[in-house]
Structure formats: structure tokens, C-alpha cells
Design an enzyme around this catalytic site. Structure first.
Site, PDB file in Angstrom:
ATOM      1  CD  GLU A 157      -2.800  -1.344   2.455  1.00 55.53           C
ATOM      2  OE1 GLU A 157      -2.779  -0.706   3.280  1.00 55.53           O
ATOM      3  OE2 GLU A 157      -3.545  -2.246   2.331  1.00 55.53           O
ATOM      4  CG  ASN A 198      -0.576  -6.754  -1.797  1.00 57.59           C
ATOM      5  OD1 ASN A 198      -1.071  -7.086  -3.048  1.00 57.59           O
ATOM      6  ND2 ASN A 198      -0.997  -6.670  -0.713  1.00 57.59           N
ATOM      7  CG  HIS A 234      -9.779  -5.789   0.375  1.00 61.41           C
ATOM      8  ND1 HIS A 234      -9.971  -6.878   0.985  1.00 61.41           N
ATOM      9  CD2 HIS A 234      -8.358  -5.560   0.450  1.00 61.41           C
ATOM     10  CE1 HIS A 234      -8.829  -7.268   1.650  1.00 61.41           C
ATOM     11  NE2 HIS A 234      -7.880  -6.570   1.178  1.00 61.41           N
ATOM     12  CD  GLU A 262      -4.638  -7.866   0.968  1.00 57.99           C
ATOM     13  OE1 GLU A 262      -5.539  -7.328   1.525  1.00 57.99           O
ATOM     14  OE2 GLU A 262      -3.182  -7.632   1.134  1.00 57.99           O
ATOM     15  CG  ASP A 264     -12.506  -8.898   0.978  1.00 61.43           C
ATOM     16  OD1 ASP A 264     -12.677  -7.820   0.261  1.00 61.43           O
ATOM     17  OD2 ASP A 264     -12.382  -8.894   2.307  1.00 61.43           O
TER      18      ASP A 264
HETATM   19  O1  G3I Z   1      -5.263 -10.024  18.417  1.00 62.48           O
HETATM   20  C1  G3I Z   1      -5.935  -8.850  18.900  1.00 62.48           C
HETATM   21  C2  G3I Z   1      -6.855  -9.430  20.112  1.00 62.48           C
HETATM   22  O2  G3I Z   1      -5.938  -9.840  20.952  1.00 62.48           O
HETATM   23  C3  G3I Z   1      -7.721  -8.360  20.537  1.00 62.48           C
HETATM   24  O3  G3I Z   1      -8.626  -9.002  21.391  1.00 62.48           O
HETATM   25  C4  G3I Z   1      -8.561  -7.997  19.360  1.00 62.48           C
HETATM   26  C5  G3I Z   1      -9.589  -6.648  19.940  1.00 62.48           C
HETATM   27  O4  G3I Z   1      -9.653  -5.774  19.009  1.00 62.48           O
HETATM   28  O5  G3I Z   1      -7.766  -7.325  18.426  1.00 62.48           O
HETATM   29  C6  G3I Z   1      -6.924  -8.378  17.923  1.00 62.48           C
HETATM   30  O6  G3I Z   1      -6.012  -7.961  16.992  1.00 62.48           O
HETATM   31  C7  G3I Z   1      -6.857  -7.617  15.668  1.00 62.48           C
HETATM   32  C8  G3I Z   1      -6.084  -8.314  14.254  1.00 62.48           C
HETATM   33  O7  G3I Z   1      -6.527  -7.951  13.242  1.00 62.48           O
HETATM   34  C9  G3I Z   1      -6.008  -9.908  14.653  1.00 62.48           C
HETATM   35  O8  G3I Z   1      -7.537 -10.180  14.459  1.00 62.48           O
HETATM   36  C10 G3I Z   1      -6.626  -5.961  15.433  1.00 62.48           C
HETATM   37  O9  G3I Z   1      -7.336  -5.206  16.440  1.00 62.48           O
HETATM   38  C11 G3I Z   1      -7.010  -5.871  13.879  1.00 62.48           C
HETATM   39  O10 G3I Z   1      -6.834  -4.281  13.764  1.00 62.48           O
HETATM   40  C12 G3I Z   1      -6.554  -6.530  12.824  1.00 62.48           C
HETATM   41  O11 G3I Z   1      -6.956  -6.249  11.718  1.00 62.48           O
HETATM   42  C13 G3I Z   1      -6.159  -6.593  10.386  1.00 62.48           C
HETATM   43  C14 G3I Z   1      -6.038  -5.473   9.655  1.00 62.48           C
HETATM   44  O12 G3I Z   1      -5.436  -6.107   8.296  1.00 62.48           O
HETATM   45  C15 G3I Z   1      -5.396  -4.504  10.161  1.00 62.48           C
HETATM   46  O13 G3I Z   1      -5.050  -3.395   9.368  1.00 62.48           O
HETATM   47  C16 G3I Z   1      -7.059  -7.809   9.829  1.00 62.48           C
HETATM   48  O14 G3I Z   1      -7.423  -8.908  10.622  1.00 62.48           O
HETATM   49  C17 G3I Z   1      -6.461  -8.120   8.391  1.00 62.48           C
HETATM   50  O15 G3I Z   1      -7.272  -9.056   7.868  1.00 62.48           O
HETATM   51  C18 G3I Z   1      -6.275  -6.848   7.417  1.00 62.48           C
HETATM   52  O16 G3I Z   1      -5.451  -7.279   6.517  1.00 62.48           O
HETATM   53  C19 G3I Z   1      -5.262  -6.268   5.617  1.00 62.48           C
HETATM   54  C20 G3I Z   1      -4.051  -6.459   4.670  1.00 62.48           C
HETATM   55  O17 G3I Z   1      -2.825  -6.721   5.595  1.00 62.48           O
HETATM   56  C21 G3I Z   1      -3.625  -5.715   3.979  1.00 62.48           C
HETATM   57  N1  G3I Z   1      -4.646  -5.211   3.005  1.00 62.48           N
HETATM   58  C22 G3I Z   1      -5.793  -4.990   3.648  1.00 62.48           C
HETATM   59  C23 G3I Z   1      -6.401  -5.724   4.732  1.00 62.48           C
HETATM   60  C24 G3I Z   1      -7.622  -5.587   5.194  1.00 62.48           C
HETATM   61  O18 G3I Z   1      -7.663  -4.648   6.224  1.00 62.48           O
END
Ligand code: G3I
Length: 449
Positions: A157, A198, A234, A262, A264
Site C-alpha cells: 500500500e 501490493n 477488496h 486479497e 473479497d
Molecule cells: O489480536 C488482537 C486480540 O488480542 C484483541 O482482542 C482484538 C481486539 O480488537 O484485536 C486483535 O487484533 C486484531 C487483528 O486484526 C487480529 O485479529 C486487530 O485489532 C485488527 O486491527 C487486525 O485487523 C487486520 C487488519 O489487516 C489491520 O489493518 C485484519 O485482521 C487483516 O485481515 C487486515 O488485512 C489487511 C492486509 O494486511 C492488507 N490489505 C488490507 C487488509 C484488510 O484490512
């Protein structure tokens, strides 16, 4: 031929008088997606969460897909939460699972502006120090997995929507050459891995994708090791860019590979059969665009099940963005993908009414874990609920929210809070809890009652 995994360990479903449930039938006429894709020389992948790679989730991830991308496990904030102290647990687990299932791994991601450790983002660094930290991070992570990663999303990004460079820790302090340097360092650490840039909103021809195009052209002309571009994809229901294939082709013509990294397709909830049919058409057209271009390596979906998708928490009111529903039944989108890969199974009718509960471990550490149960209704509704399960490995609930949970021995029963007993048709509610575990932390089957 492996059969399509549908409902062998589905969450158990409500059997109240008002509810009618039809189990998702096994639609096993086609080969798994990975076999269909392989026959066309393509890879079909999914993003995964390491803690979930057991039971039905693990069965589907291993049998249907030929590539895994760690959704979060390889990001800097995950692997080096404290400077110099590394946690490779989930990343190692995913790589081992992939090797055991004869799958590729797509490494994601080395240089990004999100999910960096706070010691890095809160630190005060000279450009020389920052550059050294980045080089060290790339060398360490790429080196650790040398020979095991098919492709790395090296830079994630880097652009704004108008095609200018995004202001980030990296660009602001190191200038645009952080990209070339990152690629060069990654290549030195694993010369065999394909190195990608990416981004999102670069699927169709436009200002942002043209900036990416010009960057790749420039990097190629300078001899910087760049092998491919990742189009995240996305997408919003009904909005597959008309220029997708043309855009893939123009990158291919520059001499790089392209991957849909990615995919969806989110929709306003609740889902209905018309939206699911449109979503199937959208998945099909994206996969078909990749299939039509030789240098398009393949398509990765960003989570294969609606129970493991980033969409609902980021876009409230939107969801149902993946090819399998929350109970691991394949949706019309699954068959859209299969058809684009040469499969012939027609989309089955959606099941009639049901409410179901899905249990997931959202995070896990040495002695504890956080879990979530989502209760979803489609063609049915609830005015109150109780979710019941039996822990299989001595786990104990220590705290819960959005439900009142009681545990007696291995049996857990969680009742709705005063404010979330109602689950209208087409909606869902979730509650969470913390628990303790040791040895193993298997996912139980939840029944509603
Ligand atoms: O692990 C913690 C957990 O302990 C806690 O209880 C919970 C409470 O909110 O948060 C958990 O962490 C989260 C993490 O995902 C794991 O589930 C974060 O808050 C959350 O912000 C994080 O989101 C990820 C996101 O990137 C962050 O920007 C998504 O899972 C992930 O799918 C997403 O992936 C990105 C790609 O890397 C790049 N392109 C966009 C894509 C979608 O945003």
C-alpha cells in the site's frame, strides 16, 4: 477426487419449533478449487489465521487451496512486538501447515504503514537508523523463511488514491527509494522468492494503478528486483472494475507477474439470494480475468469463510464477503470461483431458515486465549438464546462480555445479555470471552438452546 468439505463439523443448529433447518448438502461434483486451478496453471489461495487451522476450518484450508497467506502472522508488529524479541509462533505454524498440505506460502507483508510495533512507530530515529532497522527486519524475516515462501508482498500500500506516494514512516523519512531498497534487501535474503508490491484500489486502470505501473516500469529499468504486482481486490458487490483484465494485461506486458492477493466482495447485510448471486458473478469475473492472462499467477481470497473476515469490524453493516458462510457451507461465490476455473457444478439453492453458532479463537497466548461466538440467523430469528458447548481439553472461561457465561466442569453455557437476545432474520450477534488453556485448545461445537 477429494470431496468438497461442507458440514462434517458444523456448529449445531437450533431446532426450535419455529425454525426450519436444511443442512447444506454436499456438492461434490467438482474437484477441489486447488485441482481446478492447477489444471489451468493457476494458484488459488486464502488468507488464514493460524489458531484456527484445525477441524473444519483446517480441512477446507488444506483441501481447497494451494496457497496460504498469513492474514496477520508475518506482520512486523506480530513478529517483533518488542525490539529484538521475536515471536514466530503463528507464522511458523502456518508455514508448517502449508508444507504438510503441499501448499505455497505468500509472505505478507514486510514494509507497511500499519501493524508495526509501537517501539518502532514511537521511536525517534535518524533516517540512517530507520533504514538499518528496515534492512534488518527484512533480512531477518525473509532469511528465516528462505526457500519456503513462493512470493513476498514486500511493500504494501505505498500509494494514495491520486497516485502520489502515501505519507508514511518510510516515505517521509527515507523517500521513495525505500521501495527499491526493500526489494533489494529481500532479494539478497531469498533470491528464489518472487517479490511483489501490493496495493488496493489498483484493480482497474486509474490514477493509482497507473502510478504503480510507472513505479514498476522505473524499477525494472533500474534493475531493481521486482517480480510482480499484487492487486488486493477488496471489492464492493457489483463493482468489479470493467478494466480489470486490461489492467492485469498491461502489468504483464511490462514483464512482471500479477496476483489477485486479497479478494473479497462485501455487501450490505443481510445477505439475500439476489446479492449472493451477484457476488458469485463478481468472484467469477475476477477469477476469469486472472485465468485469461498467462502472467496472472493466481487468486487469493482474504479469508475463505465469513467467520474469518476483516469486513464486518471495518465496515459496520457490511459483510458476507467470502466464498463460505460462517458455518463453512460453500456459498454461490464458491461455485463462481469453481466455474471460472473450469468447474461445472451449478450453484445450489441457499439453505432455508436456520440460526447457528460459530465459535472461534481470535487470539491465543501461552496460557490464555480470547474466544468469540457469533450467532447468526438466516430465514429464522431468535428472541433469546443460550450457547452451549463442552471444552475438550480442560479450558476454563475466566471472563466474558456481551453474554453471561457459567462453567461447570467441562460444560459451558452462555446466555444472552439483556440487550442482545434478539437476533432478527439476516442478522447476527457476537459475544466474547477470555479463557485459560494448556496443552491444546481445540474448538468445540456450539449448540444453541
Ligand atoms: O489480536 C488482537 C486480540 O488480542 C484483541 O482482542 C482484538 C481486539 O480488537 O484485536 C486483535 O487484533 C486484531 C487483528 O486484526 C487480529 O485479529 C486487530 O485489532 C485488527 O486491527 C487486525 O485487523 C487486520 C487488519 O489487516 C489491520 O489493518 C485484519 O485482521 C487483516 O485481515 C487486515 O488485512 C489487511 C492486509 O494486511 C492488507 N490489505 C488490507 C487488509 C484488510 O484490512
Amino acid at each position: 477426487m477429494r470431496s468438497l468439505r461442507t458440514g462434517s463439523s458444523l456448529a449445531a443448529l437450533v431446532t426450535g419449533a419455529a425454525l426450519l433447518f436444511t443442512a447444506p448438502a454436499a456438492h461434490a461434483a467438482d474437484s477441489p478449487l486447488r485441482d481446478l486451478a492447477a489444471a489451468r496453471g493457476k494458484v488459488i489461495g486464502t488468507a488464514v489465521t493460524g489458531a484456527k487451522l484445525t477441524g473444519t476450518y483446517g480441512d477446507i484450508a488444506g483441501s481447497q487451496f494451494s496457497s496460504l497467506t498469513p492474514g496477520n502472522a508475518m506482520k512486523w508488529g506480530t513478529v517483533e512486538p518488542t525490539q529484538g524479541s521475536f515471536n514466530w509462533t503463528e507464522a511458523d505454524q502456518i508455514v508448517a501447515f502449508a508444507q504438510a498440505h503441499n501448499q505455497q506460502v505468500r509472505g505478507h507483508t514486510l514494509v507497511w504503514h500499519n501493524q508495526n510495533p509501537s517501539w518502532l512507530t514511537n521511536g525517534s530515529w535518524t533516517p540512517t537508523q530507520l533504514s538499518g532497522l528496515l534492512q534488518n527486519h527484512i533480512s531477518t524475516e525473509v532469511g528465516r523463511y528462505k526457500g519456503k515462501i513462493a512470493a513476498w508482498d514486500v511493500v504494501n500500500e505505498p500509494f494514495n488514491e491520486d497516485g502520489t506516494y502515501r505519507s508514511t514512516l518510510w516515505y517521509d523519512n527515507l523517500g521513495a527509494d525505500y521501495i527499491a531498497n526493500a526489494l533489494t534487501w529481500a532479494h539478497a535474503a531469498d533470491p528464489g522468492a518472487k517479490l511483489y508490491i501490493n496495493d488496493y484500489n489498483v484493480e482497474g486502470v486509474g490514477a493509482k494503478s497507473t502510478a504503480l505501473y510507472n513505479l514498476v516500469k522505473d524499477l525494472k529499468s533500474r534493475g531493481v528486483p521486482i517480480d510482480g504486482v499484487g492487486l488486493q481486490a477488496h471489492l464492493v458487490l457489483g463493482q468489479v472494475p470493467a478494466t480489470l483484465q486490461q489492467n492485469i494485461q498491461r502489468f504483464a506486458d511490462l514483464g512482471v507477474d500479477v496476483a489477485i492477493t486479497e479478494l473479497d466482495v462485501r455487501m450490505a447485510l443481510p445477505a439475500d439470494s439476489a446479492k449472493l448471486a451477484q457476488q458469485a458473478a463478481d468472484f467469477k469475473s475476477v477469477v476469469a480475468a486472472c485465468a485469461a492472462v498467462t502472467r496472472c499467477a493466481g487468486v487469493t481470497v482474504w479469508g475463505f469463510t465469513d467467520s474469518d473476515s476483516w469486513v464486518p469490524s471495518t465496515f459496520p453493516g457490511y459483510g458476507a464477503a467470502t466464498p463460505y458462510d460462517e458455518n463453512y457451507a460453500p456459498k454461490p461465490a464458491y461455485f463462481g470461483i469453481a466455474q471460472a476455473l473450469g468447474g461445472t457444478t451449478t450453484t445450489p439453492p441457499p439453505p432455508t431458515g436456520a440460526c447457528s453458532a460459530t465459535y472461534s479463537v481470535t487470539s491465543q497466548w501461552n496460557t490464555g486465549f480470547t474466544g468469540q461466538v457469533t450467532i447468526a440467523c438466516s430465514g429464522a430469528s431468535l428472541s433469546s438464546w443460550k450457547a452451549n458447548w463442552t471444552f475438550g481439553a480442560g479450558q476454563k472461561i475466566t471472563q466474558s462480555w456481551n453474554a453471561t457465561c457459567a462453567q461447570s466442569g467441562t460444560a459451558v453455557s452462555c446466555a444472552n445479555a439483556p440487550y442482545n437476545g434478539s437476533v432478527p432474520d439476516g442478522s447476527s450477534v457476537s459475544f466474547g470471552f477470555n479463557g485459560s488453556w494448556s496443552g491444546s485448545n481445540p474448538v468445540p461445537t456450539v449448540t444453541l438452546g
